[in-house]
Design an enzyme around this catalytic site. Structure first.
Site: not given
Length: 507
Positions: A81, A180, A213
């Site tokens: 990321e 995300k 993440c």
């Protein structure tokens, strides 16, 4: 007639070969921990050409890893990321780095048709890297989508900006795009999609899902990809900053793979000054390879062979613990903080013993034997059952054995990465109110312990042999997703404290 028969047989044989070639029992995975080249100042706007120049510097490094991985036979590589442009932007200063990323259903190979969706030099380069090296490439970049400001959902600047994972197959085709869902604090340059996206794609070596993440701590999309979409392998670009004792990157990512029963490919940024390191390739039974390095500045390429369709045995996480008749010793209990959460602890007094500690609905049980009881080290065993409300709001049930930072009990739960005490055996269990429990074992110098422990079907985390190194943490990290909004507890002051901690930590 003989010729026709021979041709039919040859065709059948060829079809069989193609069928076998298109379905692999194992595959070689690669992840790259990338030391990202950062802009000089992310708070000052730059031109698109300046942004592209920086991104190409990072893509040069990523290209080296991708080419190397392909030469060694890897089928897929995951990169981190923020690995193409870095971190800590505003909405305006990230904008020159963004491209419009189409839905993969458009059937597009950017390497062959780079201008089809406007200016897309980053996607073109990633596509060509995948195509020219015959490897699946997973990368993280920024997506922009214009919107009408008359729409109440549209930001005032007239565009959505997304933290986005892209996947290009070995022909260079865009096969996955994921926005995300769970944005980390300080990531205000990006928007959250209206609804969680559940992104999967099929390959000759299994079914894959992708998320990013902070997503790993929440039900959607992470858990749903496994339980409903039945993926075999998760791809996980991340920019993960360690939080010891129970959220170090390699510690939690390997635990999630084991708890969910999937392969897990985690590629982290490498930035030791900001405590960003820790990448790995994890199978459900054990880590295959991992990397954790806070001493050097170089990136690291990792490889491991994985089963395309791993098998996972179900666990009843409360079966054993609920049968244990043990009364907590209230007089020995003390409270201490672990990442802003108040745990109930007991000190491990002897070289071996049995302890029970409870908090709210959770009772944790521990049996252990140390190799020696040192006077200069204190270990504590604790429980937490409550709502965490700092960088996000999520409900936890945790049983944990940890090394205290000093012999002062008030330091139990503080960050510590070295220890001297090995354990001959341990057995840890808890009365969890969830089936989502992630087993953690972390050794001194922040190392994993592959093959040294297992989870039994009745919910015990047990040692298979004496630990190969001194112990930092042994834990069971439970998530009760349904109780994430069980309280309106204010976390403004704590969150502000954490933001200050992040800001003053150099990157």
């Amino acid at each position: 007639m003989g010729t026709s028969w021979w041709l039919a047989c040859a065709a059948a044989f060829s079809a069989l070969c193609v069928l076998k070639a298109s379905s692999l029992d194992t595959f070689l995975a690669a992840v790259y921990e990338h030391a990202v080249i950062l802009p000089k100042d992310t708070l000052l706007p730059v031109s698109h050409s300046e942004a592209l120049a920086l991104m190409n510097q990072n893509l040069d490094l990523l290209e080296g890893a991708i080419v190397s991985a392909a030469k060694q036979g890897a089928h897929i590589i995951v990169t981190p990321e923020d690995g193409i442009y870095g971190v800590r932007f505003t909405r305006d200063t990230i904008y020159p780095y963004l491209e419009e990323i189409p839905d993969p259903q458009v059937n597009w190979i950017p390497c062959d048709n780079p201008k089809r969706f406007g200016s897309t030099p980053v996607q073109e380069r990633l596509s060509c890297l995948a195509k020219n090296n015959s490897i699946y490439v997973v990368a993280n970049m920024g997506d922009k989508k214009p919107c009408n400001t008359s729409d109440s959902h549209c930001p005032p600047d007239g565009r959505f900006q997304y933290n986005t994972d892209v996947v290009f197959d070995s022909q260079g085709k865009l096969v996955a795009r994921y926005h995300k869902q769970n944005i980390f604090m300080g990531e205000d340059q990006f928007n959250v999609p209206m609804e969680p996206e559940f992104v999967t794609f099929d390959t000759p070596f299994g079914k894959f899902g992708v998320f990013t993440c902070f997503d790993i701590l929440f039900h959607d999309p992470a858990v749903t990809l496994v339980t409903e979409f039945q993926v075999d392998t998760i791809l996980f670009p991340t920019a993960w900053m360690d939080v010891l004792p129970h959220l170090a990157a390699i510690e939690f990512h390997s635990a999630w793979a084991m708890g969910m029963g999937v392969n897990f490919l985690a590629a982290n940024l490498h930035n030791p000054s900001r405590r960003m390191t820790g990448s790995g390739i994890y199978a459900p039974d054990s880590p295959r390879v991992f990397h954790y390095d806070r001493k050097t500045q170089e990136g690291k390429l990792l490889f491991a062979q994985l089963k395309s369709h791993p098998i996972h045995s179900p666990v009843n996480w409360t079966s054993y613990a609920s049968s244990v008749e043990s009364t907590p010793t209230k007089t020995q209990e003390f409270q201490s903080i672990v990442f802003f959460d108040e745990f109930t602890f007991v000190e491990l007094k002897g070289i071996k013993g049995n302890y029970t500690v409870c908090q709210n609905d959770l009772c944790c049980h521990l049996s252990y034997q140390m190799s020696e009881k040192r006077a200069d080290e204190v270990y504590a065993f604790g429980a937490f059952d409550g709502l965490h409300t700092v960088e996000g709001q999520y409900y936890l049930q945790i049983c944990i054995l940890l090394k205290c930072k000093t012999t002062n009990l008030r330091t139990c739960g503080s960050s510590v990465d070295t220890a001297f005490t090995r354990f001959e055996m341990f057995s840890l269990s808890g009365t969890f109110g969830t089936r989502y429990v992630f087993p953690e074992v972390l050794l001194s110098e922040v190392k994993l312990a592959p093959g040294e422990f297992q989870v039994s079907s009745d919910g015990r985390l047990v040692s298979l042999k004496p630990t190969s190194g001194p112990v930092l943490t042994i834990g069971l990290f439970g998530r009760l997703y349904g109780k994430d909004w069980a309280s309106n507890a204010s976390s403004d002051f704590i969150a502000h404290s954490l933001i200050i901690m992040l800001i003053v930590t150099p990157i």
